[in-house]
Design a protein around this motif. Sequence first.
Motif, PDB file in Angstrom:
ATOM      1  N   ALA B 253       0.814  -1.215   0.000  1.00  0.00           N
ATOM      2  CA  ALA B 253       0.000   0.000   0.000  1.00  0.00           C
ATOM      3  C   ALA B 253       0.848   1.265   0.000  1.00  0.00           C
ATOM      4  O   ALA B 253       0.550   2.219  -0.707  1.00  0.00           O
ATOM      5  CB  ALA B 253      -0.938  -0.013   1.196  1.00  0.00           C
ATOM      6  N   THR B 254       1.899   1.283   0.785  1.00  0.00           N
ATOM      7  CA  THR B 254       2.615   2.543   0.976  1.00  0.00           C
ATOM      8  C   THR B 254       3.991   2.588   0.345  1.00  0.00           C
ATOM      9  O   THR B 254       4.698   3.572   0.482  1.00  0.00           O
ATOM     10  CB  THR B 254       2.785   2.833   2.483  1.00  0.00           C
ATOM     11  OG1 THR B 254       3.430   1.696   3.071  1.00  0.00           O
ATOM     12  CG2 THR B 254       1.451   3.069   3.151  1.00  0.00           C
ATOM     13  N   GLU B 255       4.415   1.525  -0.310  1.00  0.00           N
ATOM     14  CA  GLU B 255       5.765   1.567  -0.861  1.00  0.00           C
ATOM     15  C   GLU B 255       5.848   0.755  -2.154  1.00  0.00           C
ATOM     16  O   GLU B 255       5.012  -0.110  -2.413  1.00  0.00           O
ATOM     17  CB  GLU B 255       6.784   1.035   0.154  1.00  0.00           C
ATOM     18  CG  GLU B 255       6.486  -0.380   0.609  1.00  0.00           C
ATOM     19  CD  GLU B 255       7.381  -0.867   1.740  1.00  0.00           C
ATOM     20  OE1 GLU B 255       8.358  -0.202   2.070  1.00  0.00           O
ATOM     21  OE2 GLU B 255       7.082  -1.947   2.277  1.00  0.00           O
ATOM     22  N   SER B 256       6.860   1.054  -2.951  1.00  0.00           N
ATOM     23  CA  SER B 256       7.073   0.304  -4.187  1.00  0.00           C
ATOM     24  C   SER B 256       7.626  -1.074  -3.849  1.00  0.00           C
ATOM     25  O   SER B 256       8.101  -1.315  -2.740  1.00  0.00           O
ATOM     26  CB  SER B 256       8.044   1.054  -5.081  1.00  0.00           C
ATOM     27  OG  SER B 256       9.322   1.068  -4.486  1.00  0.00           O
ATOM     28  N   ALA B 258      10.293  -2.343  -4.994  1.00  0.00           N
ATOM     29  CA  ALA B 258      11.736  -2.187  -4.779  1.00  0.00           C
ATOM     30  C   ALA B 258      12.020  -1.770  -3.336  1.00  0.00           C
ATOM     31  O   ALA B 258      12.946  -2.276  -2.698  1.00  0.00           O
ATOM     32  CB  ALA B 258      12.300  -1.155  -5.746  1.00  0.00           C
ATOM     33  N   ALA B 259      11.202  -0.844  -2.812  1.00  0.00           N
ATOM     34  CA  ALA B 259      11.387  -0.377  -1.439  1.00  0.00           C
ATOM     35  C   ALA B 259      11.080  -1.501  -0.460  1.00  0.00           C
ATOM     36  O   ALA B 259      11.802  -1.696   0.525  1.00  0.00           O
ATOM     37  CB  ALA B 259      10.494   0.830  -1.166  1.00  0.00           C
ATOM     38  N   ASP B 261      11.332  -4.687  -1.018  1.00  0.00           N
ATOM     39  CA  ASP B 261      12.411  -5.667  -1.131  1.00  0.00           C
ATOM     40  C   ASP B 261      13.613  -5.242  -0.291  1.00  0.00           C
ATOM     41  O   ASP B 261      14.140  -6.025   0.493  1.00  0.00           O
ATOM     42  CB  ASP B 261      12.803  -5.816  -2.609  1.00  0.00           C
ATOM     43  CG  ASP B 261      13.961  -6.773  -2.823  1.00  0.00           C
ATOM     44  OD1 ASP B 261      13.766  -7.971  -2.571  1.00  0.00           O
ATOM     45  OD2 ASP B 261      15.039  -6.317  -3.243  1.00  0.00           O
ATOM     46  N   ALA B 262      14.025  -3.969  -0.453  1.00  0.00           N
ATOM     47  CA  ALA B 262      15.178  -3.470   0.309  1.00  0.00           C
ATOM     48  C   ALA B 262      14.878  -3.520   1.808  1.00  0.00           C
ATOM     49  O   ALA B 262      15.726  -3.918   2.608  1.00  0.00           O
ATOM     50  CB  ALA B 262      15.516  -2.050  -0.123  1.00  0.00           C
ATOM     51  N   ARG B 263      13.636  -3.137   2.186  1.00  0.00           N
ATOM     52  CA  ARG B 263      13.265  -3.118   3.608  1.00  0.00           C
ATOM     53  C   ARG B 263      13.295  -4.522   4.186  1.00  0.00           C
ATOM     54  O   ARG B 263      13.906  -4.754   5.239  1.00  0.00           O
ATOM     55  CB  ARG B 263      11.878  -2.490   3.780  1.00  0.00           C
ATOM     56  CG  ARG B 263      11.388  -2.419   5.212  1.00  0.00           C
ATOM     57  CD  ARG B 263      10.060  -1.689   5.316  1.00  0.00           C
ATOM     58  NE  ARG B 263       9.038  -2.235   4.409  1.00  0.00           N
ATOM     59  CZ  ARG B 263       8.376  -3.373   4.624  1.00  0.00           C
ATOM     60  NH1 ARG B 263       8.618  -4.093   5.697  1.00  0.00           N
ATOM     61  NH2 ARG B 263       7.479  -3.807   3.758  1.00  0.00           N
TER      62      ARG B 263
END
Lengths: 91, 542
Positions: B253-256, B258-259, B261-263
């Motif tokens: 909902a709040t992130e791509s 890619a984001a 995955d990194a998180r």
Amino acid sequence: MSHLSNRKAQSASAQERTLADLKPGQRARVVGFAESNALAQRIMQLGLIAGAMLTFVRAAPAGDPIEINVFGYSLSLRKSEARMILVEDVA
Amino acid sequence: MGVDPLSSNRAELKRPIAVVGNPNVGKSTVFNALTGLRQKVANYPGVTVERRLGILSLDHGEAHLVDLPGMYSLSAQSPDEMVALDVLLGRIPDLGTPDAVLIVADASNLRRNLFLASQILELGLPVLVALNMMHVARSRGIALSVKHLEHELQCAVIPVVASRSEGIGALRSALDRTLRHPRAPRLALMPAVKEAAGTLADGFRQLGRAIVPHDIERALIDEGGLVLERLRAAAGAEVAERLSEARAVLGFATESLAAADARCRYEWINRILAQAETRSDRLRGWSDRVDRLVSHPLLGTALFLGVMALVFQAVFSWATPMVDGIDALTRHLGEFVSRQLPEGALASLIVDGMIAGVGSVVVFLPQILILSVFIILLEDTGYMARAAFLMDRLMRFCGLSGQSFIPMLSSFACAVPGIMATRVIADPRDRLATILAAPFMTCSARLPVYTLLISAFVPDKSLAYGLLSLQGLVLLGLYLIGILGGVGTALLLKRTVLRGPAPAFLMELPPYRWPRLRSEAVKKLFAGDRQLIMNMRSWHHE
């Protein structure tokens, strides 16, 4: 790209600050990114994810690029790139 | 290096052990410690990415090692990273799928190093981790629990100090064990994406398109990456459309993606390190103090100019006695031989042909050696990256980045390694502009011509109370003309055919290290010089 506008709205309410606004020696926490692209992804993969702590070490003599420290290593990036990274001050 | 087993076809087909790691972790040092001099360097077909193969002797036979380009992630954004991914997925025809992957990680900076490791651990290949630079970690007050890391990473973890050959024996036996009892770790940090990739791969197969699930995973997560670009080009818009549909379904909902995955990966890493790593708060020590001095706005710039001036003066003045010595030696040898031999064709062949011919090539060696040593020193100490940091603003005037500074500087030794060094430049337009501008830099093979012309036309006069020589200043001027030519070329190209948005300048500034004339440094020196001598020989014949 709804997630982007969300993030922007959140940070805009609390006076939007970016990595480029910091001064040497200041510590800050990453809040999010102003853009979502390959560069943002690479920056996140280097450890600058939301919640990560960083220290602004110094700027080059010409004021650009800048050097930051993220969990123990030094990373250099241009001010134009630093402006993508939204941060909040840490006391 | 003409090593026979490497050049035979049978050996080339043997499946290799891939050596991967972040840049600046001592990957090449580990590679050299394992393989010694049994190496062969070439390029991958179609790209200027260096392919380094080596042979490792193990208890039960020999294994082949392939050294992959340094990278931070499998999300390929540059040709180097794409080649590395292709090797790992077994897409390089004469290499085959690796038998195992050896991850070289910097023990003093494990958090960032584990990001790439987390991606490698998901490939389904047997993995080993060499924790390099343990002594740096210890000196910074970092203690690591190898046992805990082995448990979490589901693979062997071997602490090493490759520069001192510590732990290399243990690493060798661990490699031996892994090859005899291969076992791949099972890890999926983004299970939903992995599952979706499998489903999509099945769907594409029904459409008659065989796409590796890992490529689909990468294409889903890396929206601006090369894997997606390649899929789009090879499989068409329909596949790309399916991928973006799947991405929307998977979207958080709040992130791509890619984001997310990194998180997820950093959450996993933080959880492991909370248990496996203890840090007693200690400063970075002398590297930090050196850095403060070197990066000082005034002192740092003065130091930079001083270093560059030192290099020029050294190449011009320090080499002179050696050059004169070699010159005298060949002359005396020629005279001696011509006294011993009767006058005629044979004497002329030996004296004028062999002795004078070899002498006229060897006479350039001192200058080339001195310059090469300086460039290796700058690289080894970590000053090259600081130079790029200092020079970025200036390089931007000619439309390039600080990353172009290193290839440009290397071009002063020889344009060939300089052009090869441009592969560190991520942006293709910047890379091309740098490649075209680099040959304007005065390479050391051109230096003897300058020296000859200067000593013929410029008087040997001292200036400023003997501190500077007029001849040295003229040489500096000739270098500056070359630099201006290169800058002009780059500027012209970047303003016209290579116009585009400014590329990224993300660069790690590695800690300062004491330079060591290690085996690979010496090898690099001689590999470069051999090339130069070949060049000069052909130049001499023209």
